[in-house]
Design an enzyme around this catalytic site. Structure first.
Site, PDB file in Angstrom:
ATOM      1  N   ASP A  21      33.746 -16.249  11.806  1.00  0.00           N
ATOM      2  CA  ASP A  21      33.804 -14.481  11.248  1.00  0.00           C
ATOM      3  C   ASP A  21      33.863 -15.009   9.631  1.00  0.00           C
ATOM      4  OD1 ASP A  21      34.894 -12.096  11.279  1.00  0.00           O
ATOM      5  OD2 ASP A  21      36.221 -11.942  12.786  1.00  0.00           O
ATOM      6  N   GLY A  43      28.690  -3.644  12.591  1.00  0.00           N
ATOM      7  CA  GLY A  43      28.708  -5.477  11.964  1.00  0.00           C
ATOM      8  C   GLY A  43      29.536  -5.761  11.514  1.00  0.00           C
ATOM      9  N   ASP A  45      30.013  -5.291   8.111  1.00  0.00           N
ATOM     10  CA  ASP A  45      30.981  -4.726   7.427  1.00  0.00           C
ATOM     11  C   ASP A  45      31.711  -3.466   8.453  1.00  0.00           C
ATOM     12  OD1 ASP A  45      30.964  -2.225   5.122  1.00  0.00           O
ATOM     13  OD2 ASP A  45      29.375  -0.938   6.026  1.00  0.00           O
ATOM     14  N   SER A 128      20.880  -8.204   5.948  1.00  0.00           N
ATOM     15  CA  SER A 128      19.581  -7.292   6.586  1.00  0.00           C
ATOM     16  C   SER A 128      19.709  -8.532   7.769  1.00  0.00           C
ATOM     17  CB  SER A 128      18.869  -7.474   5.411  1.00  0.00           C
ATOM     18  OG  SER A 128      18.904  -6.389   4.808  1.00  0.00           O
TER      19      SER A 128
HETATM   20  N1  AR6 Z   1      31.523 -12.537  10.332  1.00  0.00           N
HETATM   21  C1  AR6 Z   1      30.269 -13.325   9.727  1.00  0.00           C
HETATM   22  N2  AR6 Z   1      28.614 -12.138  10.141  1.00  0.00           N
HETATM   23  C2  AR6 Z   1      28.519 -11.613  10.595  1.00  0.00           C
HETATM   24  C3  AR6 Z   1      29.891 -10.628  11.603  1.00  0.00           C
HETATM   25  C4  AR6 Z   1      31.130 -10.898  11.300  1.00  0.00           C
HETATM   26  N3  AR6 Z   1      32.882 -10.944  11.723  1.00  0.00           N
HETATM   27  N4  AR6 Z   1      30.038  -9.565  12.115  1.00  0.00           N
HETATM   28  C5  AR6 Z   1      28.576  -9.384  12.144  1.00  0.00           C
HETATM   29  N5  AR6 Z   1      27.738 -10.801  11.352  1.00  0.00           N
HETATM   30  P1  AR6 Z   1      24.486  -6.289   9.773  1.00  0.00           P
HETATM   31  P2  AR6 Z   1      22.628  -5.997   7.816  1.00  0.00           P
HETATM   32  C6  AR6 Z   1      26.506 -10.938  10.985  1.00  0.00           C
HETATM   33  O1  AR6 Z   1      24.407  -5.904  11.252  1.00  0.00           O
HETATM   34  O2  AR6 Z   1      21.330  -6.948   8.947  1.00  0.00           O
HETATM   35  C7  AR6 Z   1      26.001  -2.606   8.809  1.00  0.00           C
HETATM   36  O3  AR6 Z   1      26.047  -0.967  10.058  1.00  0.00           O
HETATM   37  C8  AR6 Z   1      25.682 -10.412  12.576  1.00  0.00           C
HETATM   38  O4  AR6 Z   1      25.683 -11.269  13.351  1.00  0.00           O
HETATM   39  O5  AR6 Z   1      26.172  -6.535   9.898  1.00  0.00           O
HETATM   40  O6  AR6 Z   1      22.724  -5.544   6.438  1.00  0.00           O
HETATM   41  C9  AR6 Z   1      26.215  -1.440   7.844  1.00  0.00           C
HETATM   42  O7  AR6 Z   1      27.286  -0.649   7.081  1.00  0.00           O
HETATM   43  C10 AR6 Z   1      24.056 -10.578  11.526  1.00  0.00           C
HETATM   44  O8  AR6 Z   1      23.691 -12.399  11.461  1.00  0.00           O
HETATM   45  O9  AR6 Z   1      24.142  -6.493   8.741  1.00  0.00           O
HETATM   46  C11 AR6 Z   1      24.385  -0.904   7.316  1.00  0.00           C
HETATM   47  O10 AR6 Z   1      24.375   0.018   8.058  1.00  0.00           O
HETATM   48  C12 AR6 Z   1      24.977 -10.162   9.972  1.00  0.00           C
HETATM   49  O11 AR6 Z   1      26.029 -10.145  10.518  1.00  0.00           O
HETATM   50  C13 AR6 Z   1      24.121  -1.959   7.902  1.00  0.00           C
HETATM   51  O12 AR6 Z   1      24.819  -2.437   9.358  1.00  0.00           O
HETATM   52  C14 AR6 Z   1      23.882  -8.631   9.295  1.00  0.00           C
HETATM   53  O13 AR6 Z   1      24.377  -8.079  10.479  1.00  0.00           O
HETATM   54  C15 AR6 Z   1      23.056  -3.734   7.318  1.00  0.00           C
HETATM   55  O14 AR6 Z   1      22.715  -4.155   8.161  1.00  0.00           O
END
Ligand code: AR6
Length: 184
Positions: A21, A43, A45, A128
Site C-alpha cells: 500500500d 483508487g 488518489d 493510469s
Molecule cells: N497503493 C498502491 N496502489 C494502489 C492503491 C494503494 N493504496 N490503491 C489503488 N492502487 P487508479 P489511474 C492501484 O485508478 O488509473 C482516481 O480516481 C490500483 O490498483 O488509482 O491513474 C483519480 O482521481 C491501480 O493498479 O489510478 C483519477 O480520476 C493503480 O493504483 C483516476 O483515478 C492506479 O489506479 C486516475 O486513474
C-alpha cells in the site's frame, strides 16, 4: 552522492517492485495518480487523501489543477512520506492519442520534481492502469524504461519503488524491471 552519466550503477540496488500500500511507504516522497483537478478521487488518489488528512486537500486547492503529464508537489501531512508528488496520467483511448508520451511525461516530470526537492527515496503507483484503463503490459514497460533512463542520465535518487496493489500488476512490473535491468 550524485551519480553522473556513465558512472557504474546497479539498477537492482536502486529500483524495486513491491506488493503493498503506497500510503504506508516510508520514503521521502510518494507519487499520486491524480486527475486534472487535483481535488481527490478514487483508487490510489482516494487512499492518499484519506491517509494524509484534510490538510492535503486544502493545499491541493491552492494549486489550480495540473495538466496531463505534468506534476505538482505538496507536503505529506499525516503520511510517513514528507512529500506527495501529484501527477496526472492519460486516460487510455486506444493508443493513438499520445497516451504513451503522456505517461512517459508523468513519470519523468515526477522524477525531475523529486530531485528539485532533494528526494532520495520515492514510491510510484502504477499510474493510469486503474480507472484510466492503460493496458498494464504497456504501462509497466514504459514506467521502468522511463525510470531507469532517468537514473542513467545522472540522478541523486537511491531508492525508487514501484508499489503494486495486486498480483497481476506485480507480475508485469517485476517482469519489466527484469527486462530493463538486463539491458544495462
Ligand atoms: N497503493 C498502491 N496502489 C494502489 C492503491 C494503494 N493504496 N490503491 C489503488 N492502487 P487508479 P489511474 C492501484 O485508478 O488509473 C482516481 O480516481 C490500483 O490498483 O488509482 O491513474 C483519480 O482521481 C491501480 O493498479 O489510478 C483519477 O480520476 C493503480 O493504483 C483516476 O483515478 C492506479 O489506479 C486516475 O486513474
Amino acid at each position: 552522492m550524485n551519480r553522473k552519466r556513465g558512472d557504474h550503477m546497479d539498477i537492482s540496488d536502486i529500483v524495486s517492485v513491491i506488493m503493498g500500500d503506497i500510503v504506508e511507504q516510508e520514503v521521502d516522497a510518494i507519487v499520486n495518480a491524480a486527475n486534472n483537478s487535483l481535488l481527490g478521487g478514487g483508487g490510489v488518489d482516494g487512499a492518499i487523501h484519506s491517509a494524509a488528512g484534510p490538510q492535503l486537500l486544502e493545499e491541493c486547492r491552492t494549486l489550480g489543477g495540473c495538466p496531463t503529464g505534468e506534476a505538482r508537489i505538496t507536503k505529506g501531512y499525516r503520511l510517513p512520506a514528507k512529500w506527495v508528488i501529484h501527477t496526472v496520467g492519460p486516460v487510455w483511448n486506444g493508443g493513438n492519442f499520445r497516451e504513451e508520451q503522456l505517461l512517459t511525461d508523468a513519470y519523468r516530470n515526477s522524477l525531475i520534481l523529486a530531485e528539485e526537492y532533494d528526494v532520495r527515496s520515492i514510491a510510484f503507483p502504477g499510474i493510469s492502469i486503474g480507472a484510466y484503463g492503460f493496458p498494464v503490459y504497456r504501462a509497466s514497460g514504459l514506467a521502468l524504461r522511463t525510470i531507469i533512463g532517468h537514473l542513467k542520465d545522472g540522478s541523486s535518487l537511491a531508492d525508487v519503488r514501484l508499489i503494486c496493489f495486486n498480483e497481476n500488476a506485480h507480475h508485469f512490473y517485476s517482469n519489466a524491471l527484469w527486462e530493463q535491468a538486463s539491458f544495462i
